[in-house]
Design an enzyme around this catalytic site. Structure first.
Site, short mmCIF file in Angstrom:
data_model
loop_
_atom_site.label_atom_id
_atom_site.label_comp_id
_atom_site.label_asym_id
_atom_site.label_seq_id
_atom_site.Cartn_x
_atom_site.Cartn_y
_atom_site.Cartn_z
N HIS A 94 -1.37 0.23 -9.72
CA HIS A 94 -1.94 -0.71 -8.75
C HIS A 94 -2.54 -1.93 -9.47
CE1 HIS A 94 -3.78 -0.90 -4.44
NE2 HIS A 94 -3.48 -2.10 -4.89
N ILE A 95 -1.67 -2.66 -10.16
CA ILE A 95 -2.12 -3.77 -11.02
C ILE A 95 -1.63 -5.13 -10.52
CG2 ILE A 95 -2.42 -2.40 -13.11
CD1 ILE A 95 0.42 -3.26 -13.96
N GLY A 96 -1.36 -5.23 -9.21
CA GLY A 96 -0.85 -6.49 -8.67
C GLY A 96 -1.70 -7.70 -9.04
N GLU A 104 -3.99 7.62 -5.42
CA GLU A 104 -3.91 6.90 -6.69
C GLU A 104 -5.03 7.39 -7.60
OE1 GLU A 104 -2.01 2.73 -4.94
OE2 GLU A 104 -4.10 2.76 -5.63
N ARG A 126 0.85 -1.18 0.00
CA ARG A 126 0.00 0.00 0.00
C ARG A 126 0.89 1.23 0.00
NH1 ARG A 126 -3.59 -2.84 -1.33
NH2 ARG A 126 -5.67 -3.09 -0.42
#
Length: 271
Positions: free
Chosen positions: A237-239, A218, A189
């Site tokens: 934020h594409i984990g 974000e 995070r």
């Protein structure tokens, strides 16, 4: 809940007196007030295990992209101003380097499994030490103090939940403990890192580089200094962002909702 929406607050809970369960996508639950949900007897589930493989893959991808300067290299290769490729344009090798993993949960451990294939030396810091068999399987060495990990690591990868204890876990002091040749990778995070301190550390070459899948907010404001630094890679934020995993996340949420509505044990219930 998908992408933290809708916002679960007191007004929403009061407007839904028959609400039994909130199914939240992903691992993190820092966007939810657990005490508030409990006070309305609303149960909570998330999707922790299904996202771990993809997120670990992304952690390795960010490490490789940063160490080999892939974004800069791509820009050089396609630039209309490029007339030749300089022979002294160099990256750093992963093989044989030391990786420090902060947070050796499911995701952190999967990163360690991948890093082992790159012949990296693996250190980790966690609330609890893993058992000897798990450590031996990936060749990981436990650092009880995070300072020891920061001193020794060429790459520091953050894979912790956001809690009051991990809020701005990496700040000015911690960044100054890292090697000037070290890279920080964050797949947890944004608020786990003091972003202002990170900007300062990158600008002043306290550390070499950063690769971030998460920031705060974000997306970042378009004039944010992190967006202007060549030694930073940022992804949106594409984990967990693969077709297969996103479908499995939704299926997990539906299973939890169905169980919650029928009084059955809830898969992945957050207690």
């Amino acid at each position: 809940m998908w992408y933290h929406k809708p916002v679960i607050n007191k007004e929403l809970l009061q407007s839904l007196p028959n609400l039994k369960i909130v199914a939240s996508s992903g691992v993190g639950i820092d966007h939810l007030d657990l005490n508030l949900l409990s006070s309305y007897s609303v149960k909570l589930s998330n999707t922790p295990f299904v996202v771990s493989t993809d997120t670990a893959d992304l952690g390795m991808a960010l490490m490789l992209a940063s160490s080999r300067r892939l974004v800069e290299g791509h820009q050089m290769a396609v630039s209309p101003d490029t007339e030749y490729f300089p022979a002294d344009w160099l990256g750093a090798e992963l093989s044989g380097a030391t990786l420090g993993i902060v947070g050796m949960g499911t995701i952190g451990y999967k990163v360690a499994e991948r890093a082992k294939a790159f012949e990296m030396k693996i250190l980790y810091h966690n609330r609890n030490q893993r058992n000897k068999e798990e450590e031996s399987a990936v060749g990981a060495i436990y650092c009880k103090k995070i300072d020891d990990l920061l001193h020794q690591s060429d790459f520091v990868l953050l894979s912790v939940n956001l809690t009051p204890q991990t809020h701005k876990l990496i700040g000015k002091r911690e960044l100054e403990l890292m090697k000037p040749t070290a890279t920080l990778i964050n797949i947890s995070r944004g608020l786990v890192v003091d972003q202002d301190a990170l900007v300062e550390a990158l600008q002043n070459k306290v550390i070499k580089a950063a690769a971030l899948d998460v920031t705060y907010p974000e997306p970042l404001p378009r004039d944010h200094p992190l967006l202007k630094l060549k030694n930073v890679i940022i992804t949106p934020h594409i984990g967990s962002a693969t077709k297969k995993t996103r479908r499995l996340m939704m299926e997990n949420m539906i299973e939890s909702i169905q169980a919650g509505l029928t009084g059955l044990p809830i898969p992945n219930e957050v207690l």
